[in-house]
Structures are given as C-alpha cells and as structure tokens.
Write an enzyme that holds these catalytic residues in place. Sequence first.
Site, PDB file in Angstrom:
ATOM      1  CG  HIS A 151      -1.916   1.081   1.264  1.00  0.00           C
ATOM      2  ND1 HIS A 151      -3.099   1.025   0.561  1.00  0.00           N
ATOM      3  CD2 HIS A 151      -1.909   2.274   1.896  1.00  0.00           C
ATOM      4  CE1 HIS A 151      -3.768   2.137   0.778  1.00  0.00           C
ATOM      5  NE2 HIS A 151      -3.077   2.913   1.582  1.00  0.00           N
ATOM      6  CG  HIS A 181     -10.359   3.805   2.519  1.00  0.00           C
ATOM      7  ND1 HIS A 181     -10.912   4.112   3.727  1.00  0.00           N
ATOM      8  CD2 HIS A 181      -9.008   3.857   2.721  1.00  0.00           C
ATOM      9  CE1 HIS A 181      -9.957   4.352   4.611  1.00  0.00           C
ATOM     10  NE2 HIS A 181      -8.797   4.205   4.023  1.00  0.00           N
ATOM     11  NE  ARG A 210      -6.314  13.126   6.870  1.00  0.00           N
ATOM     12  CZ  ARG A 210      -7.262  12.207   7.025  1.00  0.00           C
ATOM     13  NH1 ARG A 210      -8.489  12.584   7.318  1.00  0.00           N
ATOM     14  NH2 ARG A 210      -7.005  10.923   6.878  1.00  0.00           N
ATOM     15  CD  GLN A 225      -8.084   3.650   8.852  1.00  0.00           C
ATOM     16  OE1 GLN A 225      -9.089   3.026   8.534  1.00  0.00           O
ATOM     17  NE2 GLN A 225      -7.013   3.715   8.098  1.00  0.00           N
ATOM     18  CG  ASP A 251      -2.898  13.203   4.729  1.00  0.00           C
ATOM     19  OD1 ASP A 251      -3.747  12.352   5.020  1.00  0.00           O
ATOM     20  OD2 ASP A 251      -2.087  13.067   3.791  1.00  0.00           O
ATOM     21  CB  SER A 292      -5.851   8.434  15.057  1.00  0.00           C
ATOM     22  OG  SER A 292      -5.922   7.468  16.081  1.00  0.00           O
ATOM     23  CD  GLN A 293      -8.791   8.314   8.950  1.00  0.00           C
ATOM     24  OE1 GLN A 293      -9.196   8.881   7.946  1.00  0.00           O
ATOM     25  NE2 GLN A 293      -7.736   7.527   8.928  1.00  0.00           N
ATOM     26  CG  ASN A 317      -4.781   4.183  -4.342  1.00  0.00           C
ATOM     27  OD1 ASN A 317      -5.745   4.049  -5.093  1.00  0.00           O
ATOM     28  ND2 ASN A 317      -4.712   3.571  -3.182  1.00  0.00           N
ATOM     29  CB  SER A 360      -6.388  -0.994  -4.330  1.00  0.00           C
ATOM     30  OG  SER A 360      -6.982  -1.949  -3.478  1.00  0.00           O
TER      31      SER A 360
END
Lengths: 789, 231
Positions: free
Chosen positions: A51, A97, A118, A267, A295, A340-341, A562, A564
């Site tokens: 990832h 995601h 973000r 998360q 971020d 954590s977001q 991205n 995946s």
Amino acid sequence: MTTSAISAITPDTIREHGLTPEEFEKIKSLLGGREPTRTELGIFSVMWSEHCSYKSSRVHLKRLPTRSKLVVQGPGENAGIVDIGDGWACAFKIESHNHPSFIEPFQGAATGVGGILRDIFTMGARPVAIMDSLRFGPIKPGEETSHRSPNGQQGASRTQPTQAEVHKNHSVMEGVVSGVASYGNCFGVPNLGGEVKFEACYSGNPLVNAFALGLVRRDQIFYGRASGEGNPVIYVGSKTGRDGIHGATMASEEFSAGSEAKRPNVQVGDPFMEKLLLEACLEAMQTGAIVGIQDMGAAGLTCSTCEMGARGGTGVEIELDRVPQRETGMTPYEIMLSESQERMLLVAQKGREDEVFHVFQKWGLDAVEVGRVTSDATMRVLEHGEVVAEIPNAALTDDAPVYKRPLVRWEPPVDREKPEHIQLGEAKDFTLQLKRLLASPNICSKRWVWQQYDHMVQTNTVEAPGAGDAGVIRIKGSKRGLAMALDGNGRWCYLDPKLGAMHAVAEAARKVACAGATPIGATNCLNFGNPEKPNIMWQFSQVIDGITKACEELDTPITGGNVSFYNETLGEGIYPTPVIGVVGILEDVHKSTKMHFAREGRDAARKIVLLRATEAGDAVDAEVEFGSSEYAKEVLGGMWGYPPGLDMEKEATLQRALVAIIQGGLVESAHDCADGGLAAALVEASLPAQTGCKVRLPKSKLALEFLLFGEDAGRIVLSCDPAKLSRIQQAAEEFGVFADVMGETGGDRVEISADDGMVISASVEELRSAYEGALEKALKTDPVAAIAH
Amino acid sequence: MKFGVIIFPGSNCDHDAFWTIHHVAKQPVTFLWHDSHDLQNCDAIVVPGGFSFGDYLRTGAIAKFSPVMESVREFAAGGGLVLGICNGFQILCESGLLPGALMRNVGLKYVCKQVQVKVENNQTPFTNACRTGEVLTIPIGHMEGNYFCDEATLEELKRDNRIVFRYTSANGEITDESNPNGSLENIAGICNAGRNVLGMMPHPERAAEPELGGVDGVKIFESLVGAMALK
C-alpha cells in the site's frame, strides 16, 4: 538504543508483519547490520507494505505519461496539480479504500472520503468537489434465465448469488453510501456522483474509490516537504488513538475467512474535526509561517515524518511524549503505527510558531510542537528522551524493495465467439428487453445513491449528478468551469485488460467532453487481485499500457492516484478494475451541455444526431463485441468475445469535434452512448424533461440487437435546433467525424423503427418507471421473500 | 442595511449565504464569529446551514450555548431580523427563538433535492416580495428536517398565521408525496410571534443564480432588503 525496546524478533514476528525473510535481511543491512527494534520493525512493515511502497507496481507505473504543459505537480506528492488558467490551479486525486470498506462499510467509506480530502487541502487547495466510484456484488437474487452459462466455465459466469450474499451486498452498499454521505455532507463539499456498478466478483471485494478536487491559487501551493534545519515540527488535529494500527498492512494482503475480525484495524472518521482542520490549515497557510505540510493517512505519523524528510532532503526528529494521545499507556509502536484520522504534520518557520498555534487555538484544535527538522536525512523517534527508532529516510522510501514480479499472459475462461445456443436477429420488438435493461442495477437510475449526497453545497454545482455525463462546477469569479467524470469497466478489462483500460480513459474523457469541456488531466485508481500471481501482474502491466496509450493520445497525463492490490477473498479475485478520473476545463461554463432533450423539444421537434468517430464494424466484429455488453449479461445471461474496438486517434478527434460543436453553441444536449447502447442513451436523454423521440435505425445487415444495444465506443447522441444542423454537419466534416441524423424529438413516447417497422415503442412514463426506482426496489426486496415467491 | 452571517465551528453554508447576499442581493455583509458577543451593528442576522459542532448530541444543541447566540436572542427580542436556514432553523428551535423541533427525516436518510414550497404568508419581512400562495422551487439538503411540535403550538402557529412555507406539489397542493421528510402538516418554515425571526429548511441561497438551476430563493433576500428599507 535502550535494551527495553529490543525484544527478540522471531520468524513468526517477521511473518506477522507481512515481511519476507529476505526483506528482513535487507532491513538489517540498511540499519548497518543491526536488528531493528520492535518499533522499527513496525515502521518498516507499514512503509514497505504494498500500500505504501508500491513495490510491485512501481516498475510499471513509470511508463505512465505524467507531463504536459499544464501539469504543475505530477505523481509523488499528496495530489497532482494542473494549471487551469486565470491564476488558478486544481489539485485532484482518486484513492481506494476497498479493504476497510468490506470490513466496516460505513467507517471504511467515510474515512476513504476523509483521506482523499486531506490529500487535497494539504496542497493548500480548498476541496470543491468529490465523486466516487463504487462496485458491489449482486443486489438482486438470481433470476431464471433461459440460457445456460457458456460451457459452465468458471469465472466467465458464476453461479447465481445466494440469499446470504445478496443480503451482505445490500448491507455493504447501504453502509458505504451512508458513510460517503455522512462524511462529505458534514465536511461541506458537493458530491457530484461518479459511478456505481455491480458484478459477482465484487461480492467479497467491494471497491470504494474516492475522488476529490480542490482549487488553489497557482502561487499558493503547499508541499509535503520538511526543510530548514531547526524548524519546529508541529502536530495538529485529532489525538492519536489505537485505531487503524496496521491498516496499510491489512490493505496489502488477501482476505481470508477470519478477516472480519480485523474490524479494529479500520479507522473511525470524524468529519467535523476534518472541517475544522481544513479551515485551520488554510488559515494557517495564509500566515506565511508554514514551510511544509502533510496529512497523516496510511501509516500515520511514520509515513509523514519519513516522507517529509525525504522530500526535503532533511531529517525529522520527534519526541513521542509530546504527541497528543487519546488513550493512556500507548507504546511507541502503537503511536507510530496508529492511523487515527484527521491529523496533520507541519513544519513551521522557527520563531513564527505562535502565529500557527494562534490559528489552531481559534479553531479549538490541538497543535503541539513534537519535534524539529534535522540535517541528517534520518527519521529519529524518541520516547522519554531515549531513541526508540532511528532509520535513514531512504531506507523507508527510495531503498524500499522494488519487485519486478513475473508476468504470465492470461486468457479469460470465456468463449471468444458467440456461443451457438444464443440466437440473435430473431425478435422483431425489443420494448420488453429495453425495459429489463433499464431496470438492471448497472443501468438503472442511481438517484437513491446521490440523493443522499449533498451535491449543491458551496453553490457552484452547474451539473448535478443525473443531469449530465460529467459533474460540472463553476469557478466563482471566473467565466470558466471544471467538468469531471469517473469511469471503469471491469468486465471489459477482464476480457482484454489493455483495451478495457483504454476504454476507461476514453469514456471518462468523453463524458467530460459531453459537458463541453476539454479534458486536461487524469488520475487513476488501479484495483487488482494478488500481484504475486503472475497472471494478475500481467493484467496490471497490460492495463498500464492501455492507460498510457489512451492518455498520450488524449493529452490527459496521469497526475497521481493509487494502486490497490490483494482484492481477493478466499483466493477469488476481482476483475482487473482500473478506475479513471478525468478533469476538463470549460472555457465558458454557461455553454456547458446537459444530457437530456430540452422540454421545448416536445412540441417543436429538434434534430437528433449521432456523432461518431468511426464507421460501424462488420457483422463478425459486432457479434464478437456484443458478448461484452450489458445486454448480453443482463438479457442473454452470457459473456463472450472482446470489448468493442477503439481507435484512440479517432476518439481524440471526435472529442475535439464535440467540444468545438458544444462551445460553438450548436447543440441543446449531448449524451455519451455507452452502457446499454443507443437505445438506453435515447431513453436517458428523454426522461428528465419528458421529451420523447422518434428515431429510425440506419439500413444495416446487422442484427437489430447490435444496432439497439451494442456498445461501440465513440458515439454521442446530440440534439439541436434544425436550423443549426448544417453547421454541425459542416463541423463534423471539417474534423473528419460522422454526424448522422437519426430522427427527431417530440411527443411523450420513445419510438425506434427499422426497415421492417417499429422495434421499440413505449411511453416515456413507462420507461421511467422501469429506470427509476429499480435500485430502491432491489434494495428493499427481502431476498428471502423474493426467492420464496 | 448590513447583513451578518454567523460562523459556528462546522457551519458549511456560511460562505454560500455570504456570496448570495454580497453578489446577488448586492448588500453589505460581514461574518460573525460564534465566540464573540459582537453583532457588529448588523441589521439582519443569518444563522446558516451546516453541521454546527458536528451536529453532535443533537442538531443545534451545542450551538445554542455560543456567546453569539446570547446576542442574537437579545437582538431578536428587540425586533431584529433573524433568518435561520437548515441547521440555522434547528439552532433557532434549540435556542427557544422558534417553537418545535426538527427530528430525523422519516426516510432516515439525508435528502438533497429540489423541492416546491408554497408561501403561506407573505406578510413577513422574509416573504414580502412573494405572493401568498406562490410556489417557490428551492433545494433542501438535510438529515433532520422533520418538523414537529405539540398540538397547542400547532394551533397557535395556524391561528397566528405563522406557518410561512409548506412543502407542496408543483401546483401548490399539500400532499404526502411532496413532503420530503415527514414534517407535521408539510411545514417547511415558520416564524415567531413578532414575525422577525424565520426558520426554514430549504436553502434560498442555493437557488439564487440561473446557472445553478433556479432563482426563487432570491425573493427571500429581496424581501429582507425591502423590510429593512422600511425600518
């Protein structure tokens, strides 16, 4: 290094961290021969995960075109940036995601939206639009089809979904859609739609790909770089908790039967916090005291510290005691790996920290100096003043493993020719088939989805979901607008990965062109199975070749995205599914086109024109290509052959002609002729204003099914004032594309005729009831009751 | 004639209201910060839509404790004009400036779409540019827009002609199909007894420019400008 931080690392520990024995040896050599501490092992495990490291894909991604005269920032930053004129630039990216959304659909999807937002505002851009591309397993229990699946071959046609599967798919879809809605709505960014598709292969592997786009002044872009030795490193946003630890590693392996036990790895999102973070970050950037910002997404604090250092050619040193924590007793390992977001790491100018703190205080957010920029290109983590991790940046970034994995050509287990038991060209009337197609989950109205999304906030939405092929926003204070669209077709990529990928790019760009915009840039989200399987890697390589070819031809470089991998459950993978987002500029946003026939067209007939890139194929092509259509899947219950052919050069010409015709003010509507073919496109154009049409199919030797439902690319249904027809034909001739007059608008029926008479005839209202409400009906239908019935 | 648009943490239609007042209604406008008592001598206050304080606990339940709301209560008591849109309506109900409450939509889902509302009373500072019975097309976007109040309050609202907007069909019929959220008697907006405080779920600021799909919302702002001119 403290002795307490070192615990014996066993082969089991290494395997649990998703690392191979060879990778562990490489870690030791990068650390100068010593064993990593547990914290360091955790850091390597996330940074070297598929990832984060792109270790299987990197060698292929290099082939993608990433430059043009408009590209300001290509891949490698938090998001790509393209110059859109008038001093403005836009930042955009799409990201997956998938894994979290299967395990916990609501939070998985919500944090997918949060993460991509973000990425955009880290660049200094205010997010002005989001879209998403969603794929689920079947949501309707199996219907009896009169046809056998082709040779009963695996993969080509799966067994009908079970009740339990349908139930599960409903709950995944409900959860994902409300997750997307809840995050985007609260954050306050319009969701302009995207796409929702259903195929059996996504049952255990739903795909949630979130796209976001933001606007930034050309000269006010921020980057994720740590520079200036001694500058303070500041942590802002939510406190760090134990959620999401190893999220990136989880996204880098296949799912097994026990994967749902990984829920704690997902998360939890807080869109309110993100909204505050957005406002505070943009305001803090205005102070001029911020040097760099990134971020904390996948791999959290770990990723942001080493990447910012690597980009800036510096090191970042942090002291964990200062990191705001939500829970007590967190170990360095947990703090470094938490996902954590709603957290950011930024570097400020030394001496101007207070200006930054002041802004965050105003918004009620934590902002704490947790470390400083050093000159030694090393990430150093301290706890109680003692070093618990000390790793050269390069070991985590540039020196991470890169694999040139083996490729083996793969043939899908499907017939390449039409199976004999499927007969075409016999029926004379296709009204019922059309209604069935319109009510199928892949074609029916997705209003149930997008009505849950706030698509109007920020008052820029010119084309809302359902209004056009692309989403269109205006840019306040400018005449210009932006159009954007997402597209992918897993089934086509399964049949031919390269051709399928070219189609995805071409169609996303065509949708943008249908709004009257010139495509200028693209982003890709590449969803695949396990890259350690040579067939999957071959599919991946083919898809990259396809995207490269199409993007070069259309001059839409890939600015980011991205990959995946590992979208497999119990060894069963998804179709290779590249999803492409294309962004285009509208020179005059007032000239953007809707997809539907104008209301006035009911009484005063408008001409309907089919703009085409190429001559129609011959009967052999048509039959082979028809097997990849929605009609073949939904009505004939089969899949065979190849996706339609695609001449990229002609496609590019067609899109240029289309934009010129629309910006010339010559048409009233433009709609891409795609899933479900010409017949579906005509219905979709008729429904919004309840304006019917009468269309005559051209003389042809081809079976009527091909003419009505064939999915040849590069065709657009236009409607225009009859007085403007000749100018459209003239423009088409100048560009070298075809403009056939198909019929005209009028009345409240859709009537399509061929030489032998009427082949489709239905009132707009009948068609509407098939098209709209089908999704609601499917989702509300209790599969148990439906099957019992 | 100055407008003030309040910003709470989590407001997200604050800039939209500002834009419409400034660029469409062409009126002076300023932002007001939730943490300050200062209303900056504004003549009309807009409590905008969004998710103030994340809508945590209950929509509007935390925002009502903001310092700025103390000033707004005083301002309203003195006859000052206050317009609450969407989350703003919810905040005004929680603050006691308007009666009743906004519950979760009957469909239990967020709904964003164009709806029709009928102007039931044009004798208010917010609707004087409309005709009574006029049907306006204005979008909604909310999860909690299901208006509810007790019977006595409903009787009072009706008796005093304080139901300002109702959801209707395109030709003004009050039907269940045209009620997007299950509101009592299709109520989309109400005003206080003094007629100087209005809460409405539809977003007039989103229906103010033709390229965005409609201009009916402008009438609300025109009405306010007209009312202030008379003061």
